[in-house]
Enzyme design. Structure first.
Site, PDB file in Angstrom:
ATOM      1  N   LYS A   9       0.796  -1.225   0.146  1.00 61.28           N
ATOM      2  CA  LYS A   9       0.086  -0.071   0.071  1.00 61.28           C
ATOM      3  C   LYS A   9       0.859   1.297   0.185  1.00 61.28           C
ATOM      4  O   LYS A   9       1.998   1.333   0.236  1.00 61.28           O
ATOM      5  CB  LYS A   9      -0.938   0.123   1.178  1.00 61.28           C
ATOM      6  CG  LYS A   9      -2.034  -1.150   1.116  1.00 61.28           C
ATOM      7  CD  LYS A   9      -2.924  -1.281   2.184  1.00 61.28           C
ATOM      8  CE  LYS A   9      -4.007  -2.281   2.171  1.00 61.28           C
ATOM      9  NZ  LYS A   9      -4.977  -2.142   3.187  1.00 61.28           N
ATOM     10  N   TYR A  49     -12.668  -2.495  -2.685  1.00 59.77           N
ATOM     11  CA  TYR A  49     -13.119  -2.224  -1.573  1.00 59.77           C
ATOM     12  C   TYR A  49     -14.786  -2.019  -1.622  1.00 59.77           C
ATOM     13  O   TYR A  49     -15.339  -1.507  -0.555  1.00 59.77           O
ATOM     14  CB  TYR A  49     -12.313  -1.339  -0.733  1.00 59.77           C
ATOM     15  CG  TYR A  49     -10.746  -1.654  -0.374  1.00 59.77           C
ATOM     16  CD1 TYR A  49     -10.631  -2.648   0.312  1.00 59.77           C
ATOM     17  CD2 TYR A  49      -9.871  -0.694  -0.880  1.00 59.77           C
ATOM     18  CE1 TYR A  49      -9.671  -3.066   0.541  1.00 59.77           C
ATOM     19  CE2 TYR A  49      -8.593  -1.036  -0.503  1.00 59.77           C
ATOM     20  CZ  TYR A  49      -8.263  -2.277   0.317  1.00 59.77           C
ATOM     21  OH  TYR A  49      -7.082  -2.753   0.699  1.00 59.77           O
ATOM     22  N   ASN A 112      -1.981   0.336   6.926  1.00 67.09           N
ATOM     23  CA  ASN A 112      -1.493  -1.165   7.401  1.00 67.09           C
ATOM     24  C   ASN A 112      -0.871  -2.006   6.242  1.00 67.09           C
ATOM     25  O   ASN A 112      -0.949  -2.965   6.483  1.00 67.09           O
ATOM     26  CB  ASN A 112      -2.883  -1.834   7.903  1.00 67.09           C
ATOM     27  CG  ASN A 112      -3.856  -2.153   6.632  1.00 67.09           C
ATOM     28  OD1 ASN A 112      -3.527  -1.719   5.542  1.00 67.09           O
ATOM     29  ND2 ASN A 112      -4.865  -2.886   6.986  1.00 67.09           N
ATOM     30  N   HIS A 115      -2.038  -5.586   1.431  1.00 65.74           N
ATOM     31  CA  HIS A 115      -3.195  -6.097   1.183  1.00 65.74           C
ATOM     32  C   HIS A 115      -2.940  -7.640   0.911  1.00 65.74           C
ATOM     33  O   HIS A 115      -1.942  -7.785  -0.062  1.00 65.74           O
ATOM     34  CB  HIS A 115      -4.179  -5.529  -0.023  1.00 65.74           C
ATOM     35  CG  HIS A 115      -5.109  -6.393  -0.345  1.00 65.74           C
ATOM     36  ND1 HIS A 115      -6.515  -6.461   0.367  1.00 65.74           N
ATOM     37  CD2 HIS A 115      -5.268  -7.081  -1.562  1.00 65.74           C
ATOM     38  CE1 HIS A 115      -7.288  -7.418  -0.595  1.00 65.74           C
ATOM     39  NE2 HIS A 115      -6.479  -7.782  -1.502  1.00 65.74           N
ATOM     40  N   GLU A 126      -8.971 -10.992  -7.817  1.00 66.46           N
ATOM     41  CA  GLU A 126      -8.129  -9.912  -7.789  1.00 66.46           C
ATOM     42  C   GLU A 126      -6.879 -10.035  -8.575  1.00 66.46           C
ATOM     43  O   GLU A 126      -6.356  -8.921  -8.953  1.00 66.46           O
ATOM     44  CB  GLU A 126      -7.766  -9.907  -6.023  1.00 66.46           C
ATOM     45  CG  GLU A 126      -8.816  -9.545  -5.260  1.00 66.46           C
ATOM     46  CD  GLU A 126      -8.497  -9.347  -3.615  1.00 66.46           C
ATOM     47  OE1 GLU A 126      -7.369  -9.784  -3.358  1.00 66.46           O
ATOM     48  OE2 GLU A 126      -9.468  -8.946  -3.034  1.00 66.46           O
TER      49      GLU A 126
HETATM   50  P1  GDP Z   1      -7.820  -6.903   5.388  1.00 70.82           P
HETATM   51  O1  GDP Z   1      -8.261  -8.058   4.585  1.00 70.82           O
HETATM   52  O2  GDP Z   1      -7.136  -7.572   6.746  1.00 70.82           O
HETATM   53  O3  GDP Z   1      -7.291  -5.917   4.534  1.00 70.82           O
HETATM   54  O4  GDP Z   1      -9.206  -6.290   6.281  1.00 70.82           O
HETATM   55  P2  GDP Z   1     -10.596  -5.767   5.594  1.00 70.82           P
HETATM   56  O5  GDP Z   1     -11.035  -6.642   4.464  1.00 70.82           O
HETATM   57  O6  GDP Z   1     -11.683  -5.953   6.716  1.00 70.82           O
HETATM   58  O7  GDP Z   1     -10.263  -4.197   5.366  1.00 70.82           O
HETATM   59  C1  GDP Z   1      -9.825  -3.952   3.967  1.00 70.82           C
HETATM   60  C2  GDP Z   1      -9.125  -2.627   4.304  1.00 70.82           C
HETATM   61  O8  GDP Z   1      -9.695  -1.661   4.804  1.00 70.82           O
HETATM   62  C3  GDP Z   1      -8.087  -2.796   5.423  1.00 70.82           C
HETATM   63  O9  GDP Z   1      -6.736  -3.345   5.243  1.00 70.82           O
HETATM   64  C4  GDP Z   1      -7.525  -1.347   5.982  1.00 70.82           C
HETATM   65  O10 GDP Z   1      -7.217  -0.684   4.768  1.00 70.82           O
HETATM   66  C5  GDP Z   1      -9.236  -0.820   5.630  1.00 70.82           C
HETATM   67  N1  GDP Z   1      -9.880  -0.682   6.936  1.00 70.82           N
HETATM   68  C6  GDP Z   1     -10.611  -1.793   7.514  1.00 70.82           C
HETATM   69  N2  GDP Z   1     -11.253  -1.355   8.419  1.00 70.82           N
HETATM   70  C7  GDP Z   1     -10.899  -0.054   8.778  1.00 70.82           C
HETATM   71  C8  GDP Z   1     -11.048   0.985   9.814  1.00 70.82           C
HETATM   72  O11 GDP Z   1     -11.953   0.872  10.672  1.00 70.82           O
HETATM   73  N3  GDP Z   1     -10.493   2.210   9.628  1.00 70.82           N
HETATM   74  C9  GDP Z   1      -9.618   2.583   8.461  1.00 70.82           C
HETATM   75  N4  GDP Z   1      -9.100   3.726   8.264  1.00 70.82           N
HETATM   76  N5  GDP Z   1      -9.519   1.798   7.563  1.00 70.82           N
HETATM   77  C10 GDP Z   1     -10.036   0.435   7.648  1.00 70.82           C
END
Ligand code: GDP
Length: 147
Positions: A9, A49, A112, A115, A126
């Site tokens: 990222k 997303y 974070n 991905h 993807e």
């Molecule tokens: P992943 O599969 O571990 O990446 O998690 P998810 O699929 O649940 O979320 C996708 C991405 O959305 C995450 O990697 C973060 O970059 C973002 N994201 C998820 N939850 C939050 C949140 O509460 N706040 C913010 N700012 N970003 C979030």
């Protein structure tokens, strides 16, 4: 053998961590089959997303993912999808264990680092989304038959 999609990222690119994260993947004996820097357009972020579109933090994700180029990587290996998710760690770096990529390099959920596809179905979609069937290379390594 599975192939999965990884995105380094914008914070990873900005902080000069591309090499360190790639090293984690290579140390694990995963095979890098495709690697490219690219910009995520707002359309691409919305598609990728889509399942978070109605979350209050979606605008944050949009500006995060479009502010700097990302690096897309196709990675293969035995059980690569779950293995890469394990290396990646929990979504929130504050909950990610030390030793994981997010646990070692991330501080907040707003940045974070990485991905990684979360299932075989997602990986297929993807990989198409980011590589479109191009620029993924199959090659043999001397030790592939023992993995
Ligand atoms: P992943 O599969 O571990 O990446 O998690 P998810 O699929 O649940 O979320 C996708 C991405 O959305 C995450 O990697 C973060 O970059 C973002 N994201 C998820 N939850 C939050 C949140 O509460 N706040 C913010 N700012 N970003 C979030």
């Amino acid at each position: 053998m599975e192939t999965t999609l990884i995105l380094l990222k914008p914070d990873t690119v900005e902080r000069g961590l591309i090499g360190q994260v790639l090293t984690r993947l290579e140390q694990k004996w995963l095979k890098i089959n495709g690697l490219k820097m690219m910009e995520m357009t707002p359309e691409l972020v919305s598609e990728h997303y889509d399942f978070l579109a109605d979350k209050p933090f979606f605008p944050k994700i949009m500006s995060y993912m479009t502010r700097t180029p990302i690096v897309a990587i196709a990675v293969s290996g035995a059980n690569a999808i779950a293995t890469v998710r394990m290396l990646t760690g929990a979504t929130n770096p504050q909950e990610a264990l030390p030793g994981s990529i997010r646990g070692d390099f991330g501080l907040t959920i707003d940045g974070n680092i990485i991905h990684a596809s979360d299932s075989a179905e997602t990986a297929e979609v993807e990989l198409k989304r980011f590589f479109g069937g191009k620029d993924i290379y199959e090659y043999a390594r001397g030790f592939d038959d023992v993995l």
